[in-house]
Design a protein around this motif. Structure first.
Motif, PDB file in Angstrom:
ATOM      1  N   ASN A  40       0.826  -1.140   0.150  1.00 36.09           N
ATOM      2  CA  ASN A  40       0.026  -0.214  -0.196  1.00 36.09           C
ATOM      3  C   ASN A  40       0.838   1.236  -0.140  1.00 36.09           C
ATOM      4  O   ASN A  40       1.811   1.524   0.767  1.00 36.09           O
ATOM      5  CB  ASN A  40      -1.194  -0.066   1.187  1.00 36.09           C
ATOM      6  CG  ASN A  40      -1.915  -0.768   1.076  1.00 36.09           C
ATOM      7  OD1 ASN A  40      -2.475  -1.073   0.338  1.00 36.09           O
ATOM      8  ND2 ASN A  40      -1.975  -1.935   2.058  1.00 36.09           N
ATOM      9  N   LYS A  41       0.581   2.065  -1.068  1.00 30.99           N
ATOM     10  CA  LYS A  41       1.444   3.420  -1.066  1.00 30.99           C
ATOM     11  C   LYS A  41       1.498   4.106   0.186  1.00 30.99           C
ATOM     12  O   LYS A  41       2.515   4.517   0.566  1.00 30.99           O
ATOM     13  CB  LYS A  41       1.159   4.203  -2.175  1.00 30.99           C
ATOM     14  CG  LYS A  41       1.876   5.665  -2.533  1.00 30.99           C
ATOM     15  CD  LYS A  41       1.209   6.266  -3.666  1.00 30.99           C
ATOM     16  CE  LYS A  41       1.379   5.770  -4.935  1.00 30.99           C
ATOM     17  NZ  LYS A  41       1.120   6.519  -6.036  1.00 30.99           N
ATOM     18  N   SER A  42       0.337   4.198   1.027  1.00 34.66           N
ATOM     19  CA  SER A  42       0.199   5.064   2.143  1.00 34.66           C
ATOM     20  C   SER A  42       1.055   4.438   3.190  1.00 34.66           C
ATOM     21  O   SER A  42       1.323   5.474   4.142  1.00 34.66           O
ATOM     22  CB  SER A  42      -1.237   5.286   2.316  1.00 34.66           C
ATOM     23  OG  SER A  42      -2.043   3.991   2.922  1.00 34.66           O
ATOM     24  N   LYS A  43       1.282   3.273   3.205  1.00 31.04           N
ATOM     25  CA  LYS A  43       1.711   2.674   4.417  1.00 31.04           C
ATOM     26  C   LYS A  43       3.348   2.073   4.017  1.00 31.04           C
ATOM     27  O   LYS A  43       3.877   1.474   4.927  1.00 31.04           O
ATOM     28  CB  LYS A  43       0.860   1.622   4.881  1.00 31.04           C
ATOM     29  CG  LYS A  43      -0.511   1.687   5.365  1.00 31.04           C
ATOM     30  CD  LYS A  43      -1.274   0.380   5.621  1.00 31.04           C
ATOM     31  CE  LYS A  43      -2.595   0.945   6.045  1.00 31.04           C
ATOM     32  NZ  LYS A  43      -3.312  -0.335   6.510  1.00 31.04           N
ATOM     33  N   ARG A  44       3.764   2.288   2.862  1.00 33.00           N
ATOM     34  CA  ARG A  44       4.906   1.915   2.600  1.00 33.00           C
ATOM     35  C   ARG A  44       5.908   2.347   3.413  1.00 33.00           C
ATOM     36  O   ARG A  44       5.968   3.583   3.577  1.00 33.00           O
ATOM     37  CB  ARG A  44       5.313   2.206   0.995  1.00 33.00           C
ATOM     38  CG  ARG A  44       6.508   1.568   0.326  1.00 33.00           C
ATOM     39  CD  ARG A  44       6.545   2.188  -0.945  1.00 33.00           C
ATOM     40  NE  ARG A  44       8.183   1.792  -1.441  1.00 33.00           N
ATOM     41  CZ  ARG A  44       8.639   2.389  -2.554  1.00 33.00           C
ATOM     42  NH1 ARG A  44       7.505   3.164  -3.271  1.00 33.00           N
ATOM     43  NH2 ARG A  44       9.890   1.940  -2.872  1.00 33.00           N
ATOM     44  N   THR A  45       7.015   1.641   3.670  1.00 31.71           N
ATOM     45  CA  THR A  45       8.347   2.277   4.440  1.00 31.71           C
ATOM     46  C   THR A  45       9.548   2.315   3.470  1.00 31.71           C
ATOM     47  O   THR A  45       9.454   1.884   2.172  1.00 31.71           O
ATOM     48  CB  THR A  45       8.702   1.167   5.718  1.00 31.71           C
ATOM     49  OG1 THR A  45       9.161   0.120   4.944  1.00 31.71           O
ATOM     50  CG2 THR A  45       7.628   0.898   6.451  1.00 31.71           C
ATOM     51  N   ASN A  46      10.596   2.978   3.835  1.00 34.06           N
ATOM     52  CA  ASN A  46      11.675   3.023   2.987  1.00 34.06           C
ATOM     53  C   ASN A  46      12.523   1.950   2.682  1.00 34.06           C
ATOM     54  O   ASN A  46      13.230   1.769   1.941  1.00 34.06           O
ATOM     55  CB  ASN A  46      12.603   4.321   3.580  1.00 34.06           C
ATOM     56  CG  ASN A  46      13.128   4.011   4.847  1.00 34.06           C
ATOM     57  OD1 ASN A  46      13.001   2.807   5.284  1.00 34.06           O
ATOM     58  ND2 ASN A  46      14.042   4.965   5.263  1.00 34.06           N
ATOM     59  N   LYS A  47      12.112   0.771   3.586  1.00 34.86           N
ATOM     60  CA  LYS A  47      12.791  -0.484   3.210  1.00 34.86           C
ATOM     61  C   LYS A  47      11.936  -1.411   2.222  1.00 34.86           C
ATOM     62  O   LYS A  47      12.264  -2.487   2.092  1.00 34.86           O
ATOM     63  CB  LYS A  47      13.123  -1.182   4.304  1.00 34.86           C
ATOM     64  CG  LYS A  47      14.314  -0.416   5.152  1.00 34.86           C
ATOM     65  CD  LYS A  47      14.881  -1.251   6.480  1.00 34.86           C
ATOM     66  CE  LYS A  47      15.856  -1.099   7.072  1.00 34.86           C
ATOM     67  NZ  LYS A  47      17.025  -1.304   6.388  1.00 34.86           N
ATOM     68  N   GLN A  48      10.727  -0.787   1.895  1.00 34.17           N
ATOM     69  CA  GLN A  48       9.723  -1.704   1.117  1.00 34.17           C
ATOM     70  C   GLN A  48       9.723  -1.295  -0.435  1.00 34.17           C
ATOM     71  O   GLN A  48       9.767  -0.091  -0.549  1.00 34.17           O
ATOM     72  CB  GLN A  48       8.472  -1.654   1.658  1.00 34.17           C
ATOM     73  CG  GLN A  48       8.207  -2.357   3.077  1.00 34.17           C
ATOM     74  CD  GLN A  48       6.981  -2.127   3.573  1.00 34.17           C
ATOM     75  OE1 GLN A  48       6.199  -1.334   3.125  1.00 34.17           O
ATOM     76  NE2 GLN A  48       6.483  -3.171   4.288  1.00 34.17           N
TER      77      GLN A  48
END
Length: 319
Positions: free
Chosen positions: A134-142
C-alpha cells in the motif's frame, strides 16, 4: 573476491525446495543450484546474474537474498491444492523465518514476496520487494515487486477505434465495477468468467486473455485478493493502456519518476458512469494514444520486465 556483487542465498537452495516462490527472486537465477535444477524461467536474467553477481557461502559484505513464503488455506482450497502438504511446507518456512530473522536481521537482506492475498509480512528490519504494498503505508525498506512473465508482444499498436477490454473473473468485488463499465458510451469487449486463476498455465486461457489485451487499446485493471493486479503489467507489456481502479497501490517505475498519470487512466470504484467517461475522454483528448502505448511498452521493458527489473536491482544494491 571479484568485482561482481556478492550474494548469499538463504536458505541454501540445495537443501530447500522453493517451489514457485523462488521464481520471483530473480537475483537467484545465476546461482549454480538454481541452474542445475532447471528452475530458471528467463535465460537472459540467468546470464545477467552470472555476469554480475558472485554467489558465496557467506560473507558479511554479501547482499543476502531471501524468498519469503506465505500461505493462505482459503486460496489453497479454491485451487484444489494439497492443503496438508502446503501447510507442512509453510510451517517449515515459518520456523526458518524465525531462526533466519533473529540470526541475520542486522545484515543487508533483500526478501522477495509474491502474494495473492493481503498479509503484513512483519519483518520490518529487512529490505523487501512485495507485490501487494500500500502506497500510504510503505516504508523506506519496502519496494514494489512487479509480476514476471514471458514477453508475448507482437510489436503492434492500435491507432483507430477506442474500445475497453476485460478478460477474467468477476469475484473479489469486481462484478460491480464491470457492470458499471458496461454502461459506458465506449465500445467494450468483455469476457467475464465466474472464477479465474492468476498466472494460469492453460494455453487456451492465456491465448484468449492476450488476444483480448491486443484487440483493445484500453484494459480494465482491478486488484484481486491482494492489493495487486497481474494484468496491469501484462497490459504494459502488450503496449496497451490500463484503466486502473485505484486501491492505494504503488509501482516500481514510480521510484524512477515515471508518473502513473502518464501511464494509465486512474478511476475510483466510487466514480459515477459520467465521471468515468469524463476521465477517459480527458485522457484521450490530452494524449497521443499511439505514443502512450509505445511509452507503456518502454516502461515495462525498462522497469517491469524480468531483465529490466534485475538491472535496476543491481543498481539499487551496487557499491
Amino acid at each position: 573476491m571479484s568485482n561482481n556483487i556478492p550474494i548469499f542465498c538463504v536458505p541454501d537452495i540445495q537443501e530447500f525446495d522453493y517451489g514457485a516462490i523462488h521464481h520471483q527472486a530473480l537475483p537467484l537465477y545465476g546461482h549454480p543450484h538454481t541452474i542445475e535444477r532447471g528452475e530458471t524461467n528467463y535465460p537472459e536474467v540467468t546470464q545477467y546474474c552470472i555476469e554480475n553477481f558472485e554467489y558465496v557461502s557467506d560473507s558479511e559484505e554479501a547482499i543476502m537474498v531471501y524468498p519469503m513464503s506465505f500461505f493462505s488455506p482459503t486460496e489453497a482450497i479454491e485451487r484444489n491444492e494439497d492443503i496438508q502438504s502446503r501447510m507442512q511446507s509453510h510451517e517449515i518456512f515459518e520456523d526458518f523465518e524465525k531462526i533466519f530473522y533473529e540470526k541475520y536481521k542486522h545484515r543487508n537482506i533483500y526478501g522477495f514476496s509474491y502474494n495473492t492475498y493481503d498479509e503484513d509480512l512483519g519483518y520490518n528490519d529487512i529490505n523487501s520487494y512485495q507485490t501487494h504494498l500500500n502506497k500510504s503505508k510503505r516504508t523506506n525498506k519496502q519496494f514494489p515487486l512487479p509480476a514476471f512473465f514471458k514477453d508475448v508482444f507482437n510489436d503492434n499498436y492500435l491507432n483507430d477505434s477506442i474500445s475497453i477490454g476485460w478478460c477474467g473473473a468477476k469475484h473479489f468485488g469486481r462484478e460491480g465495477v464491470l457492470n458499471k463499465f458496461k454502461e459506458l458510451k465506449f465500445n467494450n469487449n468483455f469476457i467475464i468468467r465466474e472464477r479465474g486463476k492468476t498466472g494460469t498455465n492453460s494455453v487456451e486461457e492465456r491465448n484468449t486473455f492476450y488476444n483480448n489485451l491486443e484487440e483493445n487499446i484500453f484494459s480494465i485493471c482491478i486488484r484481486g485478493g491482494a492489493n495487486f493486479c497481474w494484468r496491469f503489467y501484462e497490459t504494459l507489456m502488450m503496449g496497451r493502456i490500463p484503466i486502473l481502479i485505484e486501491s492505494d497501490r504503488c509501482f516500481i517505475f514510480e521510484d524512477y519518476e515515471v508518473n502513473i498519470n502518464d501511464v494509465c487512466v486512474l478511476v475510483s470504484s466510487e466514480n459515477t458512469i459520467k465521471e468515468i467517461e469524463d476521465k477517459i475522454d480527458n485522457f484521450i483528448s490530452n494524449n497521443n494514444l499511439l505514443e502512450i502505448q509505445k511509452h507503456n511498452r518502454w516502461v515495462w521493458e525498462e522497469y517491469c520486465s524480468p531483465i529490466g527489473f534485475i538491472k535496476k536491482f543491481k543498481n539499487r544494491v551496487g557499491y
